[in-house]
Design a protein around this motif. Structure first.
Motif, mmCIF file in Angstrom:
data_model
loop_
_atom_site.group_PDB
_atom_site.id
_atom_site.type_symbol
_atom_site.label_atom_id
_atom_site.label_comp_id
_atom_site.label_asym_id
_atom_site.label_seq_id
_atom_site.Cartn_x
_atom_site.Cartn_y
_atom_site.Cartn_z
ATOM 1 N N VAL A 148 15.346 12.607 15.374
ATOM 2 C CA VAL A 148 14.339 11.495 15.699
ATOM 3 C C VAL A 148 13.241 11.794 14.885
ATOM 4 C CG1 VAL A 148 15.306 11.472 18.151
ATOM 5 C CG2 VAL A 148 13.386 13.221 17.409
ATOM 6 N N SER A 149 12.199 10.886 14.962
ATOM 7 C CA SER A 149 10.853 11.026 14.284
ATOM 8 C C SER A 149 10.120 12.172 14.583
ATOM 9 C CB SER A 149 10.048 9.765 14.478
ATOM 10 O OG SER A 149 9.436 9.666 15.820
ATOM 11 N N LEU A 150 9.334 12.947 13.784
ATOM 12 C CA LEU A 150 8.318 13.758 14.285
ATOM 13 C C LEU A 150 7.507 13.400 15.484
ATOM 14 C CD1 LEU A 150 7.136 16.624 13.632
ATOM 15 C CD2 LEU A 150 5.512 15.567 12.013
ATOM 16 N N THR A 151 6.991 12.229 15.391
ATOM 17 C CA THR A 151 6.186 11.786 16.697
ATOM 18 C C THR A 151 7.085 11.994 17.896
ATOM 19 O OG1 THR A 151 5.357 10.031 15.179
ATOM 20 C CG2 THR A 151 5.141 9.857 17.597
ATOM 21 N N SER A 152 8.345 11.523 17.982
ATOM 22 C CA SER A 152 9.088 11.796 19.147
ATOM 23 C C SER A 152 9.175 13.126 19.486
ATOM 24 C CB SER A 152 10.392 10.993 19.141
ATOM 25 O OG SER A 152 10.326 9.627 18.983
ATOM 26 N N SER A 153 9.488 14.074 18.559
ATOM 27 C CA SER A 153 9.740 15.479 18.766
ATOM 28 C C SER A 153 8.300 16.138 19.446
ATOM 29 C CB SER A 153 9.994 16.208 17.628
ATOM 30 O OG SER A 153 10.134 17.455 17.880
ATOM 31 N N VAL A 154 7.150 15.675 18.919
ATOM 32 C CA VAL A 154 5.941 16.141 19.368
ATOM 33 C C VAL A 154 5.549 15.728 20.867
ATOM 34 C CG1 VAL A 154 3.484 15.898 19.093
ATOM 35 C CG2 VAL A 154 4.933 16.372 17.214
ATOM 36 N N LEU A 155 6.152 14.266 21.210
ATOM 37 C CA LEU A 155 5.799 14.001 22.480
ATOM 38 C C LEU A 155 6.747 14.664 23.556
ATOM 39 C CD1 LEU A 155 5.632 10.117 21.679
ATOM 40 C CD2 LEU A 155 3.715 11.787 22.462
ATOM 41 N N ARG A 156 7.926 14.949 23.059
ATOM 42 C CA ARG A 156 8.768 15.715 24.102
ATOM 43 C C ARG A 156 8.283 17.005 24.069
ATOM 44 N NH1 ARG A 156 12.217 15.025 28.084
ATOM 45 N NH2 ARG A 156 14.396 15.908 27.879
ATOM 46 N N TRP A 157 7.976 17.609 23.069
ATOM 47 C CA TRP A 157 7.247 18.914 23.427
ATOM 48 C C TRP A 157 5.953 19.075 24.423
ATOM 49 C CZ3 TRP A 157 2.292 20.675 22.222
ATOM 50 C CH2 TRP A 157 2.009 22.040 22.155
ATOM 51 N N LEU A 158 5.253 18.044 24.359
ATOM 52 C CA LEU A 158 4.158 17.864 25.175
ATOM 53 C C LEU A 158 4.518 17.987 26.716
ATOM 54 C CD1 LEU A 158 1.850 15.162 23.824
ATOM 55 C CD2 LEU A 158 1.107 17.600 24.272
ATOM 56 N N GLU A 159 5.620 17.337 26.964
ATOM 57 C CA GLU A 159 6.173 17.316 28.269
ATOM 58 C C GLU A 159 6.448 18.645 28.919
ATOM 59 O OE1 GLU A 159 9.440 14.483 28.259
ATOM 60 O OE2 GLU A 159 8.379 12.826 27.837
ATOM 61 N N PHE A 160 6.709 19.290 27.994
ATOM 62 C CA PHE A 160 7.298 20.656 28.413
ATOM 63 C C PHE A 160 6.319 21.866 28.390
ATOM 64 C CE2 PHE A 160 12.128 19.475 26.848
ATOM 65 C CZ PHE A 160 12.009 18.829 27.995
ATOM 66 N N HIS A 193 17.630 21.347 28.233
ATOM 67 C CA HIS A 193 18.154 22.684 28.024
ATOM 68 C C HIS A 193 18.284 23.005 26.512
ATOM 69 C CE1 HIS A 193 21.722 20.034 27.395
ATOM 70 N NE2 HIS A 193 22.264 20.981 26.799
ATOM 71 N N ASP A 194 18.638 22.251 25.681
ATOM 72 C CA ASP A 194 18.619 22.438 24.302
ATOM 73 C C ASP A 194 17.014 22.549 23.714
ATOM 74 O OD1 ASP A 194 20.787 22.749 21.903
ATOM 75 O OD2 ASP A 194 19.402 21.476 21.332
ATOM 76 N N PHE A 195 16.252 21.643 23.955
ATOM 77 C CA PHE A 195 14.894 21.569 23.438
ATOM 78 C C PHE A 195 14.153 22.848 23.922
ATOM 79 C CE2 PHE A 195 10.648 20.516 22.774
ATOM 80 C CZ PHE A 195 10.744 19.468 21.770
ATOM 81 N N ARG A 196 14.374 23.472 24.932
ATOM 82 C CA ARG A 196 14.150 24.900 25.370
ATOM 83 C C ARG A 196 14.480 26.051 24.456
ATOM 84 N NH1 ARG A 196 16.592 24.936 29.984
ATOM 85 N NH2 ARG A 196 14.795 24.341 31.499
ATOM 86 N N HIS A 197 15.806 25.790 24.136
ATOM 87 C CA HIS A 197 16.269 27.034 23.261
ATOM 88 C C HIS A 197 15.602 26.862 21.913
ATOM 89 C CE1 HIS A 197 19.210 29.607 21.812
ATOM 90 N NE2 HIS A 197 19.454 28.869 20.697
ATOM 91 N N GLN A 198 15.170 25.583 21.363
ATOM 92 C CA GLN A 198 14.707 25.581 20.267
ATOM 93 C C GLN A 198 13.085 26.078 20.161
ATOM 94 O OE1 GLN A 198 16.939 24.583 17.615
ATOM 95 N NE2 GLN A 198 18.279 24.452 19.575
ATOM 96 N N VAL A 199 12.470 25.845 21.262
ATOM 97 C CA VAL A 199 11.059 26.142 21.016
ATOM 98 C C VAL A 199 10.762 27.405 21.952
ATOM 99 C CG1 VAL A 199 10.608 23.624 20.528
ATOM 100 C CG2 VAL A 199 10.545 24.371 23.082
ATOM 101 N N GLU A 200 11.286 27.514 22.780
ATOM 102 C CA GLU A 200 10.625 28.745 23.882
ATOM 103 C C GLU A 200 10.260 29.892 23.109
ATOM 104 O OE1 GLU A 200 11.899 30.199 28.165
ATOM 105 O OE2 GLU A 200 13.564 29.895 26.631
ATOM 106 N N GLY A 201 8.976 30.151 23.203
ATOM 107 C CA GLY A 201 8.353 31.516 22.911
ATOM 108 C C GLY A 201 7.652 31.287 21.292
ATOM 109 N N GLU A 202 7.817 30.269 20.881
ATOM 110 C CA GLU A 202 7.095 29.756 19.590
ATOM 111 C C GLU A 202 5.950 29.043 19.606
ATOM 112 O OE1 GLU A 202 8.467 30.534 16.686
ATOM 113 O OE2 GLU A 202 10.350 31.315 17.543
#
Length: 296
Positions: free
Chosen positions: A166-178, A141-150
């Motif tokens: 977290v590391s940038l790598t972890s953030s990128v991998l989380r983004w891929l899931e969504f 729910h929070d990740f959605r708020h950070q990246v939605e529409g970007e």
């Protein structure tokens, strides 16, 4: 038969409690506090200690006291990047929440590869511990708020990495899931892929690298192979068909300082923006494992 615990559900159970914290205390998640203060309220064999040691053969461990119903998490103090430490702690907490009933006499001892393998057919428990850690540290729910529409940018995911600690790598991998974009992340070193992970839409279109079958060389004309770590590479370069896939791809490549490897994100053309999954409907790690097994 005891029902198998699902990573996202267990992580969300903790996240709902953490959501009651004041905003200034919510992120990044204090995993040590979660382990020591919340596990006693859930179970009669809680985590009672979190310690750092100069470990040689692994980055983190979950160990059971043979003389009492209690557990401890250990992490490697040689890890310099705080994001890796936080993910290590969350990974071991995931083993506790999901797998402690199946632990052997040595509990769980996890190395770097256990927390960085996102390719086909990796061990289900390690995949699940990774999924738990990602869900707890970067709630949907929070990740959605950070990246939605970007649009994708390393700077955007860097902002998320800073927010969640977290590391940038972890953030990128989380983004891929969504993301509903067709995107593929590749982690490479010395001209070969360590692992690759595709977004759901990319995978469905057949765009993935099956690194389980063995080392796959990075395309010789790619920025990753040339180790071009320039602002241009960071901002994205469009390649003609035949470089990465049989179609055009925009390659974003940087050097991952925390892991000393090359991190590449490939974007393929498609319509649509974000289609972020609800927290209760994220793909379970073992479900993804079985999906990969069907093609390997």
């Amino acid at each position: 038969m005891t029902e198998r615990k699902r990573p996202h559900k267990e992580a969300n159970r903790l996240s709902r409690i953490l959501d009651t914290l004041p905003p200034e205390e919510r992120y990044p998640v204090d995993i040590q506090r979660v382990a020591l203060e919340l596990t006693p309220s859930f179970n009669d064999d809680p985590i009672t200690d979190v310690q750092g040691h100069a470990l040689k053969n692994f980055e983190g461990a979950l160990a059971k006291d043979p003389a009492a119903p209690r557990w401890a998490i250990f992490y490697n103090t040689n890890i310099e990047h705080p994001g890796r430490v936080r993910f290590t702690l969350a990974h071991e907490l995931g083993h506790y929440m999901l797998h402690r009933q199946d632990a052997g006499p040595n509990g769980f001892e996890c190395g770097t590869s256990d927390m960085l393998r996102y390719d086909t057919g990796y061990a289900v428990r390690e995949e699940e511990a990774n999924a738990f850690a990602a869900c707890l540290l970067m709630p949907a729910h929070d990740f959605r708020h950070q990246v939605e529409g970007e649009p994708f940018r390393f700077d955007l995911l860097g902002h998320c990495a800073d927010r969640y600690g977290v590391s940038l790598t972890s953030s990128v991998l989380r983004w891929l899931e969504f993301t509903s974009k067709r995107a593929v992340a590749v982690f490479s070193e010395d001209g070969y892929m360590h692992w690759a992970k595709s977004s759901p839409k990319a995978f469905k279109s057949g765009k993935y690298f099956a690194t389980r079958s063995g080392p796959i060389p990075v395309p010789s004309t790619s920025l990753a192979a040339e180790q071009t770590f320039s602002f241009t590479a960071r901002d994205g370069v469009r390649h003609a068909p035949g470089v990465w896939f049989d179609e055009e791809a925009v390659e974003y490549t940087i050097y991952s300082e925390e892991y000393e490897k090359t991190l590449t994100v490939l974007l393929l053309d498609n319509t649509g923006g974000y289609d972020l999954l609800d927290e209760e409907h994220e793909m379970d790690a073992s479900d993804m494992f079985r999906r990969w097994e069907n093609i390997s």
